[in-house]
Scaffold this active site. Structure first.
Site, PDB file in Angstrom:
ATOM      1  N   GLY A   1       0.771  -1.246   0.000  1.00 45.48           N
ATOM      2  CA  GLY A   1       0.000   0.000   0.000  1.00 45.48           C
ATOM      3  C   GLY A   1       0.803   1.297   0.000  1.00 45.48           C
ATOM      4  O   GLY A   1       0.223   2.369   0.160  1.00 45.48           O
TER       5      GLY A   1
ATOM      6  N   TRP B   1       2.231   2.993  -2.462  1.00 41.60           N
ATOM      7  CA  TRP B   1       1.817   3.929  -3.522  1.00 41.60           C
ATOM      8  C   TRP B   1       0.438   4.516  -3.215  1.00 41.60           C
ATOM      9  O   TRP B   1       0.203   5.697  -3.467  1.00 41.60           O
ATOM     10  CB  TRP B   1       1.788   3.227  -4.896  1.00 41.60           C
ATOM     11  CG  TRP B   1       3.143   3.045  -5.513  1.00 41.60           C
ATOM     12  CD1 TRP B   1       4.337   2.972  -4.862  1.00 41.60           C
ATOM     13  CD2 TRP B   1       3.435   2.949  -6.913  1.00 41.60           C
ATOM     14  NE1 TRP B   1       5.356   2.815  -5.755  1.00 41.60           N
ATOM     15  CE2 TRP B   1       4.845   2.795  -7.026  1.00 41.60           C
ATOM     16  CE3 TRP B   1       2.663   2.946  -8.076  1.00 41.60           C
ATOM     17  CZ2 TRP B   1       5.473   2.662  -8.280  1.00 41.60           C
ATOM     18  CZ3 TRP B   1       3.295   2.810  -9.318  1.00 41.60           C
ATOM     19  CH2 TRP B   1       4.679   2.676  -9.408  1.00 41.60           C
TER      20      TRP B   1
ATOM     21  N   ASP C   1      -5.258  -5.745  -5.717  1.00 38.21           N
ATOM     22  CA  ASP C   1      -4.142  -6.698  -5.587  1.00 38.21           C
ATOM     23  C   ASP C   1      -4.703  -8.108  -5.405  1.00 38.21           C
ATOM     24  O   ASP C   1      -5.796  -8.290  -4.878  1.00 38.21           O
ATOM     25  CB  ASP C   1      -3.246  -6.349  -4.393  1.00 38.21           C
ATOM     26  CG  ASP C   1      -1.816  -6.867  -4.582  1.00 38.21           C
ATOM     27  OD1 ASP C   1      -0.905  -6.040  -4.821  1.00 38.21           O
ATOM     28  OD2 ASP C   1      -1.603  -8.102  -4.511  1.00 38.21           O
TER      29      ASP C   1
ATOM     30  N   ASP D   1      -7.333 -10.329  -9.470  1.00 42.12           N
ATOM     31  CA  ASP D   1      -6.228 -10.519 -10.403  1.00 42.12           C
ATOM     32  C   ASP D   1      -6.447  -9.568 -11.588  1.00 42.12           C
ATOM     33  O   ASP D   1      -7.493  -9.645 -12.246  1.00 42.12           O
ATOM     34  CB  ASP D   1      -6.281 -11.996 -10.849  1.00 42.12           C
ATOM     35  CG  ASP D   1      -5.143 -12.362 -11.788  1.00 42.12           C
ATOM     36  OD1 ASP D   1      -4.568 -11.460 -12.430  1.00 42.12           O
ATOM     37  OD2 ASP D   1      -4.848 -13.563 -11.892  1.00 42.12           O
TER      38      ASP D   1
ATOM     39  N   ASP E   1       2.322  -1.108 -10.244  1.00 36.10           N
ATOM     40  CA  ASP E   1       3.632  -1.545  -9.734  1.00 36.10           C
ATOM     41  C   ASP E   1       3.607  -3.072  -9.583  1.00 36.10           C
ATOM     42  O   ASP E   1       4.437  -3.651  -8.887  1.00 36.10           O
ATOM     43  CB  ASP E   1       3.880  -0.864  -8.380  1.00 36.10           C
ATOM     44  CG  ASP E   1       5.335  -0.927  -7.934  1.00 36.10           C
ATOM     45  OD1 ASP E   1       6.223  -1.005  -8.806  1.00 36.10           O
ATOM     46  OD2 ASP E   1       5.585  -0.907  -6.713  1.00 36.10           O
TER      47      ASP E   1
ATOM     48  N   LYS F   1       5.226  -0.709 -14.272  1.00 33.98           N
ATOM     49  CA  LYS F   1       6.557  -1.294 -14.075  1.00 33.98           C
ATOM     50  C   LYS F   1       6.799  -2.440 -15.053  1.00 33.98           C
ATOM     51  O   LYS F   1       5.912  -3.247 -15.315  1.00 33.98           O
ATOM     52  CB  LYS F   1       6.661  -1.827 -12.646  1.00 33.98           C
ATOM     53  CG  LYS F   1       7.985  -2.547 -12.393  1.00 33.98           C
ATOM     54  CD  LYS F   1       8.295  -2.642 -10.941  1.00 33.98           C
ATOM     55  CE  LYS F   1       7.439  -3.669 -10.233  1.00 33.98           C
ATOM     56  NZ  LYS F   1       7.711  -3.602  -8.788  1.00 33.98           N
TER      57      LYS F   1
HETATM   58  C1  LIG Z   1       6.097  -4.616  -5.645  1.00 35.86           C
HETATM   59  S1  LIG Z   1       4.516  -5.013  -5.024  1.00 35.86           S
HETATM   60  C2  LIG Z   1       3.704  -3.458  -5.071  1.00 35.86           C
HETATM   61  C3  LIG Z   1       4.169  -2.493  -4.008  1.00 35.86           C
HETATM   62  C4  LIG Z   1       3.286  -1.266  -3.889  1.00 35.86           C
HETATM   63  N1  LIG Z   1       3.405  -0.390  -5.046  1.00 35.86           N
HETATM   64  C5  LIG Z   1       3.621  -0.481  -2.658  1.00 35.86           C
HETATM   65  O1  LIG Z   1       4.080   0.663  -2.791  1.00 35.86           O
HETATM   66  O2  LIG Z   1       3.402  -0.970  -1.563  1.00 35.86           O
HETATM   67  C6  LIG Z   1       3.784  -5.890  -6.358  1.00 35.86           C
HETATM   68  C7  LIG Z   1       2.364  -6.385  -6.092  1.00 35.86           C
HETATM   69  O3  LIG Z   1       1.817  -6.869  -7.326  1.00 35.86           O
HETATM   70  C8  LIG Z   1       0.838  -7.828  -6.975  1.00 35.86           C
HETATM   71  N2  LIG Z   1       0.432  -8.594  -8.152  1.00 35.86           N
HETATM   72  C9  LIG Z   1       1.197  -9.432  -8.893  1.00 35.86           C
HETATM   73  N3  LIG Z   1       0.472  -9.983  -9.880  1.00 35.86           N
HETATM   74  C10 LIG Z   1      -0.785  -9.463  -9.787  1.00 35.86           C
HETATM   75  C11 LIG Z   1      -1.979  -9.647 -10.529  1.00 35.86           C
HETATM   76  N4  LIG Z   1      -2.035 -10.480 -11.577  1.00 35.86           N
HETATM   77  N5  LIG Z   1      -3.086  -8.962 -10.143  1.00 35.86           N
HETATM   78  C12 LIG Z   1      -3.052  -8.145  -9.071  1.00 35.86           C
HETATM   79  N6  LIG Z   1      -1.944  -7.928  -8.330  1.00 35.86           N
HETATM   80  C13 LIG Z   1      -0.816  -8.585  -8.676  1.00 35.86           C
HETATM   81  C14 LIG Z   1       1.524  -8.648  -5.898  1.00 35.86           C
HETATM   82  O4  LIG Z   1       0.574  -9.371  -5.146  1.00 35.86           O
HETATM   83  C15 LIG Z   1       2.245  -7.545  -5.103  1.00 35.86           C
HETATM   84  O5  LIG Z   1       1.506  -7.160  -3.974  1.00 35.86           O
END
Ligand SMILES: C[S@@+](CC[C@H](N)C(=O)[O-])C[C@H]1O[C@@H](n2cnc3c(N)ncnc32)[C@H](O)[C@@H]1O
Length: 192
Positions: A50, A52, A67, A83, A106, A146
Site C-alpha cells: 500500500g 503507492w 491486488d 487478479d 507496480d 513497471k
Molecule cells: C512490488 S509489489 C507493489 C508495491 C506497492 N506499489 C507499494 O508501494 O506498496 C507488487 C504487487 O503486485 C501484486 N500482483 C502481482 N500480480 C498481480 C496480478 N495479476 N493482479 C493483481 N496484483 C498482482 C503482488 O501481489 C504484489 O503485492
C-alpha cells in the site's frame, strides 16, 4: 547468506510511516512528471502492501487499489481483491468508478530469478495493466507501469506509444541499482 535489503529507503519508509520503500519511487516520479493532482481519481494496480496508495492519498487523490493479495485498510482507499489479468476484476473496479485520471501499476510477477522468464512475465502483467487502463483512463490521463527490462521492451513501447502524447521509460532513483525494473510513463491518454 541472504542479502540485506534494508537500505536508505527502507529506513526512510519506516521513519515516515510508509508501508514500502516503493513509496519513494512514486514520490520521485510524481515530482518529475506531475502525475497526481489534488482531487484526482487514481487506480493503483498491484497495490499491496500500500505504499503507492498512501502517497496518492497524501497528494489528495481518491484511490481504488487492486491486488491479488490482501491489503490492510487505508483511509481514502477502496480495496478490490483480484487478479488484474481477469475480466471480473475490471468489472469490480467499474462498479466503484468508471473513469480515472491516473492508472498506476507496480504489479510484479513472482520472481523466479531467471532474467528472461521474469522479463516475459512482467511484460504480460504490464499488458494486463494497460488493458485495464485503456478501458478506464480518462482522455488526457496518465499511466505508469513497471516492467522488468529485456528484449520485448521496445515492442511494448511501440504498442503503448500511439495512446499517449508524452511517453518515456524512466528509472527513479529509489529503484535499486541492481534491479531490472523500469517504468513506462505515459501522459495525455488518447485513443489512436
Ligand atoms: C512490488 S509489489 C507493489 C508495491 C506497492 N506499489 C507499494 O508501494 O506498496 C507488487 C504487487 O503486485 C501484486 N500482483 C502481482 N500480480 C498481480 C496480478 N495479476 N493482479 C493483481 N496484483 C498482482 C503482488 O501481489 C504484489 O503485492
Amino acid at each position: 547468506m541472504a542479502r540485506d535489503h534494508r537500505d536508505y529507503y527502507y529506513w526512510q519508509a519506516k521513519k515516515l510511516g510508509y508501508r514500502s520503500r516503493a513509496a519513494f519511487k512514486l514520490l520521485q516520479m510524481n515530482r518529475t512528471f506531475k502525475l497526481i493532482r489534488d482531487g484526482d481519481w487514481v487506480l493503483d494496480l498491484g497495490a499491496s502492501p500500500g505504499g503507492w496508495s498512501q502517497v496518492a492519498v497524501e497528494l489528495g487523490a481518491k484511490v481504488v487499489a487492486v491486488d491479488i493479495n490482501p491489503m490492510k485498510p487505508i483511509e481514502g482507499v477502496t480495496f478490490v481483491r483480484g487478479d488484474i489479468t481477469k475480466e471480473e476484476t475490471l468489472n469490480e473496479i467499474r462498479k466503484i468508478r468508471e473513469k480515472f485520471d491516473v492508472v498506476l501499476s507496480d504489479a510484479s510477477p513472482k520472481i523466479t530469478g531467471k532474467w528472461t522468464i521474469d522479463h516475459l512475465l512482467s511484460i504480460d502483467l504490464a499488458r494486463a495493466a494497460f488493458n485495464v487502463a485503456r478501458q478506464v483512463l480518462k482522455e488526457g490521463g496518465s499511466f505508469v507501469v513497471k516492467i522488468f527490462q529485456g528484449e520485448e521492451i521496445q515492442n511494448l513501447f511501440n504498442e503503448f506509444k500511439p495512446f499517449f502524447r508524452f511517453k518515456k521509460f524512466h528509472s527513479p532513483k529509489a529503484s535499486r541499482k541492481s534491479s531490472a525494473e523500469i517504468y513506462f510513463v505515459g501522459k495525455g491518454f488518447k485513443k489512436p
